[in-house]
Design an enzyme around this catalytic site. Structure first.
Site, PDB file in Angstrom:
ATOM      1  N   SER A  25      -8.390 -20.116  -2.850  1.00 37.85           N
ATOM      2  CA  SER A  25      -8.191 -20.041  -1.987  1.00 37.85           C
ATOM      3  C   SER A  25      -7.384 -20.123  -0.445  1.00 37.85           C
ATOM      4  O   SER A  25      -6.919 -20.554   0.686  1.00 37.85           O
ATOM      5  CB  SER A  25      -9.546 -20.558  -0.948  1.00 37.85           C
ATOM      6  OG  SER A  25      -9.524 -22.044  -1.118  1.00 37.85           O
ATOM      7  N   ASN A  26      -6.611 -21.584  -0.514  1.00 34.74           N
ATOM      8  CA  ASN A  26      -5.465 -21.863  -0.185  1.00 34.74           C
ATOM      9  C   ASN A  26      -4.415 -22.609  -1.231  1.00 34.74           C
ATOM     10  O   ASN A  26      -4.735 -23.642  -2.180  1.00 34.74           O
ATOM     11  CB  ASN A  26      -6.137 -23.254   0.965  1.00 34.74           C
ATOM     12  CG  ASN A  26      -4.899 -23.232   2.213  1.00 34.74           C
ATOM     13  OD1 ASN A  26      -3.564 -23.746   1.759  1.00 34.74           O
ATOM     14  ND2 ASN A  26      -5.400 -22.892   3.225  1.00 34.74           N
ATOM     15  N   TYR A  27      -2.777 -22.183  -0.969  1.00 39.67           N
ATOM     16  CA  TYR A  27      -2.209 -23.187  -2.046  1.00 39.67           C
ATOM     17  C   TYR A  27      -1.438 -24.138  -0.759  1.00 39.67           C
ATOM     18  O   TYR A  27      -0.527 -24.421  -2.222  1.00 39.67           O
ATOM     19  CB  TYR A  27      -1.002 -21.682  -2.239  1.00 39.67           C
ATOM     20  CG  TYR A  27      -1.500 -21.185  -3.299  1.00 39.67           C
ATOM     21  CD1 TYR A  27      -0.944 -21.199  -4.732  1.00 39.67           C
ATOM     22  CD2 TYR A  27      -2.858 -19.957  -2.640  1.00 39.67           C
ATOM     23  CE1 TYR A  27      -1.439 -20.447  -5.579  1.00 39.67           C
ATOM     24  CE2 TYR A  27      -2.950 -19.132  -3.663  1.00 39.67           C
ATOM     25  CZ  TYR A  27      -2.340 -19.987  -5.652  1.00 39.67           C
ATOM     26  OH  TYR A  27      -2.745 -18.667  -5.948  1.00 39.67           O
ATOM     27  N   GLU A  42       0.749  -1.408  -0.277  1.00 41.39           N
ATOM     28  CA  GLU A  42      -0.066  -0.347  -0.328  1.00 41.39           C
ATOM     29  C   GLU A  42       0.788   1.237   0.278  1.00 41.39           C
ATOM     30  O   GLU A  42       0.238   2.184   0.012  1.00 41.39           O
ATOM     31  CB  GLU A  42      -0.774   0.137   1.342  1.00 41.39           C
ATOM     32  CG  GLU A  42      -0.359   0.348   2.002  1.00 41.39           C
ATOM     33  CD  GLU A  42      -0.139  -1.078   3.184  1.00 41.39           C
ATOM     34  OE1 GLU A  42       0.363  -1.671   4.197  1.00 41.39           O
ATOM     35  OE2 GLU A  42       0.111  -1.986   2.210  1.00 41.39           O
ATOM     36  N   GLY A  79      -3.705 -15.519  -4.246  1.00 40.44           N
ATOM     37  CA  GLY A  79      -4.608 -16.571  -2.702  1.00 40.44           C
ATOM     38  C   GLY A  79      -5.377 -15.337  -2.300  1.00 40.44           C
ATOM     39  O   GLY A  79      -4.804 -15.611  -0.951  1.00 40.44           O
ATOM     40  N   THR A  80      -5.935 -13.835  -2.958  1.00 37.16           N
ATOM     41  CA  THR A  80      -6.506 -12.984  -1.828  1.00 37.16           C
ATOM     42  C   THR A  80      -7.733 -13.654  -1.618  1.00 37.16           C
ATOM     43  O   THR A  80      -7.791 -14.181  -3.084  1.00 37.16           O
ATOM     44  CB  THR A  80      -6.021 -11.959  -2.316  1.00 37.16           C
ATOM     45  OG1 THR A  80      -4.393 -11.671  -2.632  1.00 37.16           O
ATOM     46  CG2 THR A  80      -6.648 -10.663  -1.467  1.00 37.16           C
ATOM     47  N   GLY A 130     -11.104 -18.403   3.179  1.00 39.05           N
ATOM     48  CA  GLY A 130     -11.383 -18.803   1.764  1.00 39.05           C
ATOM     49  C   GLY A 130     -11.806 -20.434   1.779  1.00 39.05           C
ATOM     50  O   GLY A 130     -12.919 -20.599   0.983  1.00 39.05           O
ATOM     51  N   LYS A 172      -6.722 -12.148  10.149  1.00 38.11           N
ATOM     52  CA  LYS A 172      -7.209 -12.356   9.110  1.00 38.11           C
ATOM     53  C   LYS A 172      -8.442 -11.225   8.976  1.00 38.11           C
ATOM     54  O   LYS A 172      -9.220 -11.074   9.665  1.00 38.11           O
ATOM     55  CB  LYS A 172      -7.781 -13.620   8.951  1.00 38.11           C
ATOM     56  CG  LYS A 172      -8.382 -14.168   7.922  1.00 38.11           C
ATOM     57  CD  LYS A 172      -8.568 -15.166   8.028  1.00 38.11           C
ATOM     58  CE  LYS A 172      -8.944 -16.340   6.110  1.00 38.11           C
ATOM     59  NZ  LYS A 172      -7.591 -15.708   5.525  1.00 38.11           N
ATOM     60  N   HIS A 216      -8.567 -19.223  13.064  1.00 33.46           N
ATOM     61  CA  HIS A 216      -7.435 -18.620  12.637  1.00 33.46           C
ATOM     62  C   HIS A 216      -7.071 -17.306  13.647  1.00 33.46           C
ATOM     63  O   HIS A 216      -7.284 -16.813  14.328  1.00 33.46           O
ATOM     64  CB  HIS A 216      -7.653 -17.372  11.117  1.00 33.46           C
ATOM     65  CG  HIS A 216      -7.486 -18.730   9.595  1.00 33.46           C
ATOM     66  ND1 HIS A 216      -8.768 -18.990   9.406  1.00 33.46           N
ATOM     67  CD2 HIS A 216      -6.407 -18.945   9.173  1.00 33.46           C
ATOM     68  CE1 HIS A 216      -9.238 -19.509   8.202  1.00 33.46           C
ATOM     69  NE2 HIS A 216      -7.414 -19.534   8.048  1.00 33.46           N
TER      70      HIS A 216
END
Length: 238
Positions: free
Chosen positions: A101-103, A32, A75-76, A145, A139, A135
């Site tokens: 959603s998850n790697y 950002e 993966g966002t 996800g 998060k 989590h």
């Protein structure tokens, strides 16, 4: 391979460490604080982009990559209302887009196990199924996800469930996802089938971010010469 990191939080740093360990170069790190720097990159200086940013930034990040010939994996979570727009843009641009959603390799095997169990349980109405996900407190999205993917896998098979809801309790037709936030928990997902006489549970517990980060780098290595809209099913050939 030159990797562009879109998002440089804890996941971005974990991906950087594994990518450099595997002999890759980090071409850029966008967060950002330097959003305009993304304009310095194209297919000439980035072989692939790994996108783990924020829900409000993901669409623009992925769109930029597709418009500039950079294969991108994301993966966002929390932005998927725009997923169809990105898939259409990918096809129009003859680009490369990969979403999961998850790697974690283990989580993706867990997704398949979840669907197989849901298929086995569909004729046993005495069992009620629900999902619990835990989590870390940082998060941003709820449910995760991963929990949504698990819910969608169950809904394919469980005719008694009509929709998932993100609440601790629901009606018989609701697939409940109970989201819990605790300090320093990388991610725990539990599927529970409960009846008056017994319970059946399957559970995945992540011990660190390393599994997610390593999976993302492995996908990036595989992705750079591919075209189209792709998923973990393509990568793992499940």
């Amino acid at each position: 391979m030159n990797i562009l990191l879109l998002g440089y939080g804890k996941m971005g740093r974990a991906i950087e460490a594994i990518a450099t360990e595997r002999g890759h170069n980090i071409a850029g790190k966008i967060n950002e604080n330097n959003l305009d720097d993304i304009k310095k990159f194209s297919s000439t200086n980035a072989d692939v982009a790994i996108e783990f940013s924020q829900p409000d930034a993901a669409f623009d990040n992925i769109k930029y990559c597709l418009e500039n010939g950079i294969p991108v994996l994301s993966g966002t979570t929390g932005w998927l209302d725009k997923l169809q727009d990105i898939e259409s843009l990918c096809q129009q641009a003859n680009g490369t887009f990969f979403y999961a959603s998850n790697y974690s390799i283990g989580v993706n095997l867990f997704f398949k196990l979840n669907e197989q169990l849901a298929e086995l349980m569909k004729n046993f109405g005495e069992y009620n199924v629900d999902i619990e996900e835990i989590h870390h407190t940082e998060k941003k999205d709820s449910p995760s996800g991963t929990a949504i993917t698990l819910a969608e896998g169950i809904l394919k098979h469980a005719s008694s469930k009509k929709q998932w809801i993100n609440k601790p309790y629901g009606s018989k037709e609701d697939l409940v996802i109970n989201s819990i936030r605790e300090d320093k928990v990388p991610g725990t997902h539990t599927i529970k089938y409960g009846s008056a006489v017994d319970d059946i549970e399957i559970k995945h517990t992540a011990h660190s971010r390393e599994g997610f980060a390593k999976g993302a780098v492995m996908v990036a290595e595989w992705l750079k010469d591919k075209k189209g809209v792709l998923s973990m099913n393509d990568f793992l050939k499940l």
